[in-house]
Design a protein around this motif. Structure first.
Motif, mmCIF file in Angstrom:
data_model
loop_
_atom_site.group_PDB
_atom_site.id
_atom_site.type_symbol
_atom_site.label_atom_id
_atom_site.label_comp_id
_atom_site.label_asym_id
_atom_site.label_seq_id
_atom_site.Cartn_x
_atom_site.Cartn_y
_atom_site.Cartn_z
ATOM 1 N N GLY A 200 0.803 -1.222 0.000
ATOM 2 C CA GLY A 200 0.000 0.000 0.000
ATOM 3 C C GLY A 200 0.833 1.268 0.000
ATOM 4 N N TYR A 201 2.136 1.152 0.211
ATOM 5 C CA TYR A 201 3.012 2.327 0.257
ATOM 6 C C TYR A 201 3.847 2.467 -1.013
ATOM 7 C CZ TYR A 201 1.798 2.460 5.182
ATOM 8 O OH TYR A 201 1.099 2.523 6.365
ATOM 9 N N ILE A 202 3.559 1.686 -2.052
ATOM 10 C CA ILE A 202 4.299 1.785 -3.302
ATOM 11 C C ILE A 202 3.990 3.112 -3.979
ATOM 12 C CG2 ILE A 202 4.575 0.805 -5.607
ATOM 13 C CD1 ILE A 202 4.040 -1.931 -4.446
ATOM 14 N N SER A 203 5.015 3.897 -4.196
ATOM 15 C CA SER A 203 4.884 5.189 -4.865
ATOM 16 C C SER A 203 6.273 5.682 -5.224
ATOM 17 C CB SER A 203 4.159 6.207 -3.975
ATOM 18 O OG SER A 203 4.231 7.502 -4.525
ATOM 19 N N GLN A 204 6.522 5.903 -6.510
ATOM 20 C CA GLN A 204 7.828 6.390 -6.944
ATOM 21 C C GLN A 204 8.081 7.801 -6.417
ATOM 22 O OE1 GLN A 204 10.104 4.619 -8.413
ATOM 23 N NE2 GLN A 204 11.595 6.284 -8.585
ATOM 24 N N LYS A 205 7.043 8.625 -6.417
ATOM 25 C CA LYS A 205 7.181 9.996 -5.929
ATOM 26 C C LYS A 205 7.517 10.013 -4.441
ATOM 27 C CE LYS A 205 4.665 14.352 -5.471
ATOM 28 N NZ LYS A 205 3.365 15.055 -5.715
ATOM 29 N N LEU A 206 6.829 9.177 -3.673
ATOM 30 C CA LEU A 206 7.105 9.106 -2.237
ATOM 31 C C LEU A 206 8.502 8.556 -1.976
ATOM 32 C CD1 LEU A 206 6.115 9.346 0.687
ATOM 33 C CD2 LEU A 206 5.138 7.047 0.469
ATOM 34 N N PHE A 207 8.898 7.551 -2.754
ATOM 35 C CA PHE A 207 10.239 6.981 -2.584
ATOM 36 C C PHE A 207 11.318 8.035 -2.808
ATOM 37 C CE2 PHE A 207 14.053 5.196 -4.512
ATOM 38 C CZ PHE A 207 14.425 4.258 -3.578
ATOM 39 N N GLU A 208 11.175 8.816 -3.870
ATOM 40 C CA GLU A 208 12.173 9.839 -4.185
ATOM 41 C C GLU A 208 12.202 10.934 -3.130
ATOM 42 O OE1 GLU A 208 11.142 11.156 -8.054
ATOM 43 O OE2 GLU A 208 11.812 9.316 -9.073
ATOM 44 N N GLU A 209 11.026 11.320 -2.631
ATOM 45 C CA GLU A 209 10.965 12.361 -1.610
ATOM 46 C C GLU A 209 11.666 11.930 -0.325
ATOM 47 O OE1 GLU A 209 7.602 14.880 0.950
ATOM 48 O OE2 GLU A 209 6.998 13.598 -0.745
ATOM 49 N N LEU A 210 11.438 10.684 0.082
ATOM 50 C CA LEU A 210 12.071 10.185 1.306
ATOM 51 C C LEU A 210 13.561 9.933 1.097
ATOM 52 C CD1 LEU A 210 9.376 7.650 2.612
ATOM 53 C CD2 LEU A 210 9.657 10.065 3.194
ATOM 54 N N TYR A 211 13.921 9.462 -0.091
ATOM 55 C CA TYR A 211 15.321 9.135 -0.360
ATOM 56 C C TYR A 211 16.198 10.384 -0.307
ATOM 57 C CZ TYR A 211 19.229 6.566 -2.395
ATOM 58 O OH TYR A 211 20.448 5.956 -2.594
ATOM 59 N N GLU A 212 15.638 11.525 -0.715
ATOM 60 C CA GLU A 212 16.388 12.779 -0.653
ATOM 61 C C GLU A 212 16.667 13.200 0.786
ATOM 62 O OE1 GLU A 212 14.155 15.642 -2.796
ATOM 63 O OE2 GLU A 212 14.639 14.810 -4.783
ATOM 64 N N ARG A 213 15.872 12.695 1.729
ATOM 65 C CA ARG A 213 16.054 13.021 3.145
ATOM 66 C C ARG A 213 16.840 11.946 3.886
ATOM 67 N NH1 ARG A 213 11.595 12.942 5.914
ATOM 68 N NH2 ARG A 213 9.827 12.801 4.508
ATOM 69 N N GLY A 214 17.357 10.962 3.168
ATOM 70 C CA GLY A 214 18.165 9.928 3.801
ATOM 71 C C GLY A 214 17.374 8.754 4.326
ATOM 72 N N LEU A 215 16.139 8.579 3.831
ATOM 73 C CA LEU A 215 15.294 7.464 4.263
ATOM 74 C C LEU A 215 14.890 6.650 3.044
ATOM 75 C CD1 LEU A 215 13.768 6.113 6.629
ATOM 76 C CD2 LEU A 215 11.836 7.621 6.122
ATOM 77 N N GLU A 216 15.205 5.364 3.058
ATOM 78 C CA GLU A 216 14.912 4.489 1.928
ATOM 79 C C GLU A 216 13.644 3.687 2.213
ATOM 80 O OE1 GLU A 216 17.010 0.922 -0.741
ATOM 81 O OE2 GLU A 216 18.018 1.758 1.030
ATOM 82 N N LEU A 217 12.625 3.887 1.377
ATOM 83 C CA LEU A 217 11.360 3.163 1.506
ATOM 84 C C LEU A 217 11.447 1.855 0.745
ATOM 85 C CD1 LEU A 217 8.375 3.063 2.401
ATOM 86 C CD2 LEU A 217 7.800 4.287 0.290
ATOM 87 N N ILE A 218 11.220 0.753 1.434
ATOM 88 C CA ILE A 218 11.334 -0.580 0.843
ATOM 89 C C ILE A 218 10.004 -1.304 1.000
ATOM 90 C CG2 ILE A 218 12.562 -2.786 0.903
ATOM 91 C CD1 ILE A 218 14.925 -1.298 2.145
ATOM 92 N N THR A 219 9.438 -1.756 -0.115
ATOM 93 C CA THR A 219 8.166 -2.470 -0.107
ATOM 94 C C THR A 219 8.260 -3.685 -1.018
ATOM 95 O OG1 THR A 219 7.254 -1.204 -1.974
ATOM 96 C CG2 THR A 219 6.903 -0.306 0.245
#
Length: 303
Positions: A200-219
């Motif tokens: 339910g958290y799959i989102s390329q936009k969300l992944f990129e936003e978090l990755y720029e802050r040093g947080l990697e979203l893995i689903t």
């Protein structure tokens, strides 16, 4: 649960808050207004509310009349009757403005350590049975219909982030129809490392936003998505994501975060905050025993 430890923590926090509150200019009392002061202090009331959510009793009336009044007279010498205590919960010394605020602020002092491994999930909080949703009035305008893998539900949705030790890092309450991804950027402001969630958290936009802050979203990937390379350790930790499901189970079955007996939104929020605080005092929390720093470097795997 150690009631002495809870009271000491709450009382210390309330004393610090009281000192800050006195420095804020207060509105003058209206002519003829009576402000009666209860013999129980607000820290005692909050302590008992928190203790209820870790006691195992299904109703607060049973807990107070069968356990608190007979057994806790020495610890709380100024105990009042059950009826008076229920009145104190929303009215103790302007508690409409303060007790809920105190619980929220105290809960933020009970959050866990950021370890670099975090898990995110949401769980529905029903406010009534689905068949009575059309006649529900207590939370009118505040709740909505939502749907998950289990089915439709009417009420709120609690979003949680925990670390690998089962400690709370962030939380947010929304109506049940809010997308799981919407509150993620706000909830993860201070997080770094890796964040594991379901599909339910799959989102390329969300992944990129978090990755720029040093947080990697893995689903996990959906069936119609192409295979991708991920580190084997990430794949292992993703399988451990069920730990947050256990936390949700503890909140609902031990801390009683969900029931349909609320008579006001304020009462609901007080019980919600008290349930989350009670969870932080549980001696054993769901956790995982795997830490990336203890493992050798592993090659990526197709996932």
């Amino acid at each position: 649960m150690d009631i002495t430890q809870i009271f000491c923590d709450v009382d210390d926090f309330c004393n610090q808050w009281e000192n800050l509150w006195q420095q804020i200019p207060q509105l003058p009392s209206t002519k003829g207004e009576r402000r009666s002061k209860s013999r129980m202090c607000i820290s005692e009331v909050i302590t008992i509310i928190i203790a209820f959510h870790g006691s195992g009793y299904r109703t607060f009336k049973e807990f107070y009349t069968l356990h608190v009044l007979p057994s806790w007279r020495e610890a709380f010498p100024n105990l009042v009757s059950y009826t008076r205590f229920v009145e104190l919960m929303p009215s103790l010394r302007d508690a409409t403005r303060r007790s809920l605020m105190l619980l929220c602020c105290f809960l933020h002092t009970r959050t866990g350590e950021i370890t670099g491994i975090s898990f995110i999930d949401s769980t529905p909080i029903n406010v009534c049975h689905n068949c009575r949703a059309h006649a529900h009035k207590v939370f009118k305008g505040l709740v909505n219909w939502g749907k998950n893998s289990v089915g439709w539900h009417f009420g709120f949705k609690l979003h949680l982030i925990i670390n690998d030790r089962g400690e709370l890092l962030a939380f947010k309450l929304t109506p049940a129809n809010v997308d799981d991804r919407k509150p993620v950027p706000e909830m993860t402001q201070d997080l770094i490392g890796k964040l594991f969630g379901d599909r339910g958290y799959i989102s390329q936009k969300l992944f990129e936003e978090l990755y720029e802050r040093g947080l990697e979203l893995i689903t996990k990937s959906k069936k119609n998505m192409k295979n991708r390379l991920v580190k084997l350790i990430d794949k292992i930790l993703l399988r451990k994501r069920a730990v947050i499901e256990s936390v949700n189970d503890h909140l609902k079955n031990i801390c009683q975060i969900e029931h349909s007996r609320h008579r006001s939104p304020f009462n609901f929020l007080v019980n919600l905050m008290a349930s989350l605080v009670a969870y932080t005092y549980l001696p054993q929390k769901p956790s995982i025993d795997i830490y990336p720093k203890d493992l050798p470097a592993l090659p990526p795997a197709i996932f």
